[in-house]
Design a protein around this motif. Structure first.
Motif, mmCIF file in Angstrom:
data_model
loop_
_atom_site.group_PDB
_atom_site.id
_atom_site.type_symbol
_atom_site.label_atom_id
_atom_site.label_comp_id
_atom_site.label_asym_id
_atom_site.label_seq_id
_atom_site.Cartn_x
_atom_site.Cartn_y
_atom_site.Cartn_z
ATOM 1 N N ILE A 465 0.869 -1.186 0.000
ATOM 2 C CA ILE A 465 0.000 0.000 0.000
ATOM 3 C C ILE A 465 0.902 1.231 0.000
ATOM 4 O O ILE A 465 1.741 1.393 0.881
ATOM 5 C CB ILE A 465 -0.921 0.003 1.223
ATOM 6 C CG1 ILE A 465 -1.779 -1.272 1.234
ATOM 7 C CG2 ILE A 465 -1.793 1.250 1.248
ATOM 8 C CD1 ILE A 465 -2.669 -1.390 2.444
ATOM 9 N N VAL A 466 0.739 2.067 -1.039
ATOM 10 C CA VAL A 466 1.577 3.259 -1.194
ATOM 11 C C VAL A 466 0.713 4.515 -1.146
ATOM 12 O O VAL A 466 -0.426 4.509 -1.599
ATOM 13 C CB VAL A 466 2.388 3.199 -2.508
ATOM 14 C CG1 VAL A 466 3.351 2.030 -2.498
ATOM 15 C CG2 VAL A 466 1.467 3.101 -3.706
ATOM 16 N N ARG A 467 1.274 5.552 -0.578
ATOM 17 C CA ARG A 467 0.555 6.835 -0.474
ATOM 18 C C ARG A 467 1.496 7.957 -0.921
ATOM 19 O O ARG A 467 2.643 8.051 -0.460
ATOM 20 C CB ARG A 467 0.096 7.064 0.961
ATOM 21 C CG ARG A 467 -0.580 8.425 1.181
ATOM 22 C CD ARG A 467 -1.036 8.580 2.616
ATOM 23 N NE ARG A 467 -2.076 7.617 2.926
ATOM 24 C CZ ARG A 467 -2.613 7.474 4.143
ATOM 25 N NH1 ARG A 467 -2.201 8.239 5.141
ATOM 26 N NH2 ARG A 467 -3.540 6.566 4.349
ATOM 27 N N ASP A 468 1.024 8.803 -1.827
ATOM 28 C CA ASP A 468 1.788 9.956 -2.301
ATOM 29 C C ASP A 468 1.806 11.013 -1.195
ATOM 30 O O ASP A 468 0.756 11.550 -0.802
ATOM 31 C CB ASP A 468 1.134 10.511 -3.571
ATOM 32 C CG ASP A 468 1.971 11.619 -4.201
ATOM 33 O OD1 ASP A 468 1.642 12.014 -5.335
ATOM 34 O OD2 ASP A 468 2.917 12.110 -3.568
ATOM 35 N N ILE A 469 3.003 11.313 -0.661
ATOM 36 C CA ILE A 469 3.110 12.276 0.446
ATOM 37 C C ILE A 469 3.807 13.550 -0.014
ATOM 38 O O ILE A 469 4.440 14.261 0.780
ATOM 39 C CB ILE A 469 3.861 11.639 1.632
ATOM 40 C CG1 ILE A 469 5.260 11.168 1.217
ATOM 41 C CG2 ILE A 469 3.072 10.480 2.215
ATOM 42 C CD1 ILE A 469 6.102 10.670 2.400
ATOM 43 N N THR A 470 3.676 13.845 -1.320
ATOM 44 C CA THR A 470 4.312 15.062 -1.856
ATOM 45 C C THR A 470 3.806 16.305 -1.141
ATOM 46 O O THR A 470 4.584 17.173 -0.721
ATOM 47 C CB THR A 470 4.032 15.164 -3.361
ATOM 48 O OG1 THR A 470 4.541 13.999 -4.016
ATOM 49 C CG2 THR A 470 4.682 16.400 -3.940
ATOM 50 N N ALA A 471 2.477 16.390 -0.970
ATOM 51 C CA ALA A 471 1.910 17.582 -0.326
ATOM 52 C C ALA A 471 2.392 17.713 1.110
ATOM 53 O O ALA A 471 2.678 18.813 1.593
ATOM 54 C CB ALA A 471 0.387 17.503 -0.374
ATOM 55 N N ARG A 472 2.502 16.591 1.799
ATOM 56 C CA ARG A 472 2.956 16.642 3.188
ATOM 57 C C ARG A 472 4.413 17.103 3.264
ATOM 58 O O ARG A 472 4.790 17.883 4.139
ATOM 59 C CB ARG A 472 2.789 15.271 3.840
ATOM 60 C CG ARG A 472 2.957 15.310 5.353
ATOM 61 C CD ARG A 472 2.655 13.966 5.964
ATOM 62 N NE ARG A 472 3.773 13.049 5.731
ATOM 63 C CZ ARG A 472 3.701 11.749 6.027
ATOM 64 N NH1 ARG A 472 2.597 11.223 6.482
ATOM 65 N NH2 ARG A 472 4.750 10.982 5.813
ATOM 66 N N LYS A 473 5.238 16.589 2.346
ATOM 67 C CA LYS A 473 6.647 16.994 2.327
ATOM 68 C C LYS A 473 6.788 18.491 2.034
ATOM 69 O O LYS A 473 7.597 19.192 2.647
ATOM 70 C CB LYS A 473 7.400 16.169 1.284
ATOM 71 C CG LYS A 473 7.606 14.710 1.673
ATOM 72 C CD LYS A 473 8.542 14.618 2.856
ATOM 73 C CE LYS A 473 8.852 13.166 3.188
ATOM 74 N NZ LYS A 473 9.740 13.061 4.363
ATOM 75 N N GLU A 474 5.995 18.988 1.068
ATOM 76 C CA GLU A 474 6.051 20.417 0.746
ATOM 77 C C GLU A 474 5.626 21.259 1.942
ATOM 78 O O GLU A 474 6.200 22.314 2.232
ATOM 79 C CB GLU A 474 5.184 20.698 -0.471
ATOM 80 C CG GLU A 474 5.713 20.074 -1.763
ATOM 81 C CD GLU A 474 4.759 20.266 -2.923
ATOM 82 O OE1 GLU A 474 5.141 19.948 -4.060
ATOM 83 O OE2 GLU A 474 3.635 20.756 -2.676
ATOM 84 N N ALA A 475 4.598 20.782 2.646
ATOM 85 C CA ALA A 475 4.146 21.533 3.823
ATOM 86 C C ALA A 475 5.207 21.533 4.905
ATOM 87 O O ALA A 475 5.427 22.553 5.596
ATOM 88 C CB ALA A 475 2.849 20.933 4.339
ATOM 89 N N GLU A 476 5.905 20.433 5.092
ATOM 90 C CA GLU A 476 6.962 20.371 6.104
ATOM 91 C C GLU A 476 8.108 21.320 5.746
ATOM 92 O O GLU A 476 8.650 22.001 6.622
ATOM 93 C CB GLU A 476 7.478 18.939 6.223
ATOM 94 C CG GLU A 476 6.482 17.993 6.870
ATOM 95 C CD GLU A 476 6.981 16.549 6.861
ATOM 96 O OE1 GLU A 476 6.312 15.700 7.459
ATOM 97 O OE2 GLU A 476 8.036 16.309 6.249
ATOM 98 N N MET A 477 8.475 21.368 4.458
ATOM 99 C CA MET A 477 9.548 22.276 4.041
ATOM 100 C C MET A 477 9.122 23.732 4.251
ATOM 101 O O MET A 477 9.916 24.573 4.709
ATOM 102 C CB MET A 477 9.904 22.017 2.578
ATOM 103 C CG MET A 477 10.542 20.649 2.328
ATOM 104 S SD MET A 477 10.899 20.352 0.582
ATOM 105 C CE MET A 477 12.071 21.684 0.296
ATOM 106 N N ALA A 478 7.867 24.022 3.919
ATOM 107 C CA ALA A 478 7.379 25.392 4.123
ATOM 108 C C ALA A 478 7.383 25.739 5.596
ATOM 109 O O ALA A 478 7.686 26.872 5.997
ATOM 110 C CB ALA A 478 5.975 25.525 3.538
#
Length: 502
Positions: A465-478
């Motif tokens: 089971i895979v989940r795209d965490i691009t948005a979460r990573k961008e939010a963490e960087m911000a």
């Protein structure tokens, strides 16, 4: 004396048949109990993964009926060994249900870590293995008893047939001996006194009539015994003459067709035995004509429906065989059929269940990929996985999973999957792990991955089971760029979000 012996043998056959049916019911009940426990365990696992209360329906059904199921098995079985197994099974079932209830309560309280630790301990699996072993022991005991009863049932049938033949032969011998005696007496009287010729002829005639009457009585008794035998058969039986006209029905055939023997006698078989194709609703071919013409055994096509006289419909399966006389000439046919409506209903339920599972996989927001344990070749991927990696289904299936996650080379992939495989020491199965995925266009995507394994058709598979965490990573960087205060706020909100997801 022959009638008394035959009646006793027939009663023994009826008793053996009833006991045999009881053993079959016990076997079916034991298998149903094990299947219900498996369904309850599967539903519990689904609830632990999703938190959806709908998955608990099988568990609640088993929990509320387990005592009744065990009590029914104990009441139906006449085997002492089975009773001992049931005494051992009851506490195992209670312990298994108690463990499942504890896991469910932990999940409801959002204590996912403790629930995962309990699942990883393997206690539930050991309990289930113990339950399976006891149920197999019950099934083996009942099957052995059923085999013994089948042997006794066959011996009783053979003894009954032998008694019928012996009784019939004795009756015929008596009739023949009586006729010979009368004839000899008449000849003696004719030689001694010609003037009583007329009187002697009348006596001979009367004796012959008596012998014929006795032979008719014997034949009627044989036919009656044959009818009793047919009436005891569990399948429907219909016989026809050489012209494909109905000559007899047993009680099961009367119930399924809605025709009595008196009503159906002499009618064309197509009038009494009306069948259609379940899917096309067109008339189906009755195999009687082929059987009468060629003297061969024929069966019905699948999905055949019998329309009874009152218009009710039943799914049936049947076969047709020829009836031959002593010279081998075909003088009729016998149709043997049975009601398989319940069997078709079970098959339809299985098909509906498969469709439901496919719908769940298709609509899942996370990507789900199933691949072979040996080689890591992708066997199935849902639409969410196709969107994450940018591959259509036709191109994704058959590729190695390591092409989608480059940092997990083939050897590393086997090691990583072994890490997530449950064992007695057990690390948690399905723990999330952040890795970098590669799309079809060569770009990378941060994903969170969880892996579990399963056995299917004797082969081992892994489900990822895979989940795209691009948005979460961008939010963490911000957040890192925004400063310590905003970072603390974001971490608090993110923690709430992660708890909600869990």
């Amino acid at each position: 004396m022959g009638s008394v012996v035959l009646l006793g043998s027939f009663r023994q056959i009826l008793d053996a048949s009833a006991i045999r049916r009881q053993s079959l019911v016990v076997l079916g009940s034991a298998n149903d109990l094990l299947s219900a426990m498996k369904d309850a365990e599967t539903g519990q696992r689904g609830f632990l993964l999703t938190g959806d209360e709908a998955f608990l329906e099988p568990y609640l059904a088993v929990r509320d009926s387990i005592a009744l199921r065990v009590g029914t098995l104990r009441r139906l079985s006449a085997e002492s060994a089975t009773h001992k197994d049931l005494d051992a099974l009851a506490p195992l079932l209670d312990a298994k249900l108690a463990g499942m209830a504890h896991l469910i309560e932990l999940r409801r309280n959002q204590d996912v870590a403790r629930a995962q630790a309990l699942v990883s301990s393997g206690e539930g699996r050991r309990q289930m293995d113990a339950i399976r072993a006891v149920v197999r022991s019950v099934a083996a005991t009942e099957q052995a008893a059923l085999d013994r009863r089948d042997d006794a049932f066959g011996a009783d049938l053979r003894r009954l047939l032998s008694l019928i033949i012996i009784t019939t032969l004795l009756a015929l011998l008596c009739a023949i001996a009586f006729a010979i005696w009368v004839r000899q007496r008449a000849q003696q009287r004719l030689a001694n006194a010609a003037h009583v010729d007329t009187e002697q002829s009348l006596e001979i005639q009367e004796a012959t009539n008596a012998a014929l009457q006795q032979a008719n009585v014997t034949l009627a008794e044989s036919e009656e015994r044959l009818e009793v035998t047919l009436a005891s058969i569990g399948d429907a039986v219909m016989t026809t003459d050489a012209s494909a006209r109905v000559s007899g029905l047993n009680p099961v055939a009367e119930r399924l067709t809605g025709w009595t023997t008196a009503q159906a006698a002499g009618r064309p078989v197509s009038e009494v035995f009306q069948i259609i194709n379940k899917e096309t609703r067109l008339s189906a071919t009755i195999p009687v004509a082929e059987t009468l013409a060629h003297g061969t055994v024929h069966g019905l096509a699948n999905h055949t429906v019998l329309i009874a006289r009152d218009g009710s419909e039943r799914d049936i399966a049947d076969s047709c065989a020829p009836i031959r006389d002593r010279t081998g000439q075909v003088i009729g046919a016998v149709l043997v059929f049975r009601d398989v409506t319940d069997e078709y209903a079970v098959q339809q339920a299985l098909n509906d269940s498969s469709a439901l599972i496919e719908t769940v996989l298709t609509t899942a927001a996370d990507g789900i990929i199933t691949f072979h344990a040996s080689g890591g070749v992708v066997a199935k991927a849902n639409p969410a996985a196709q969107r994450i990696f940018g591959y259509p289904a036709a191109e994704l299936i058959g590729r190695e999973f390591s092409l989608l996650v480059p940092e997990l080379e083939r050897d590393q992939l086997a090691h990583a999957l072994e890490y997530y495989r449950p064992s007695d020491e057990a690390r948690a199965k399905g723990l999330g792990r952040e890795v970098t995925g590669r799309r079809k266009d060569g770009s990378t995507v941060p994903i969170e991955m969880a892996v579990s394994d399963m056995m299917l058709g004797g082969q081992r598979y892994f489900t990822c089971i895979v989940r795209d965490i691009t948005a979460r990573k961008e939010a963490e960087m911000a957040l890192q760029r925004a400063g310590p205060l905003q970072s603390a706020i974001f971490n608090s909100a993110n923690f709430s979000s992660i708890a909600t997801d869990a």
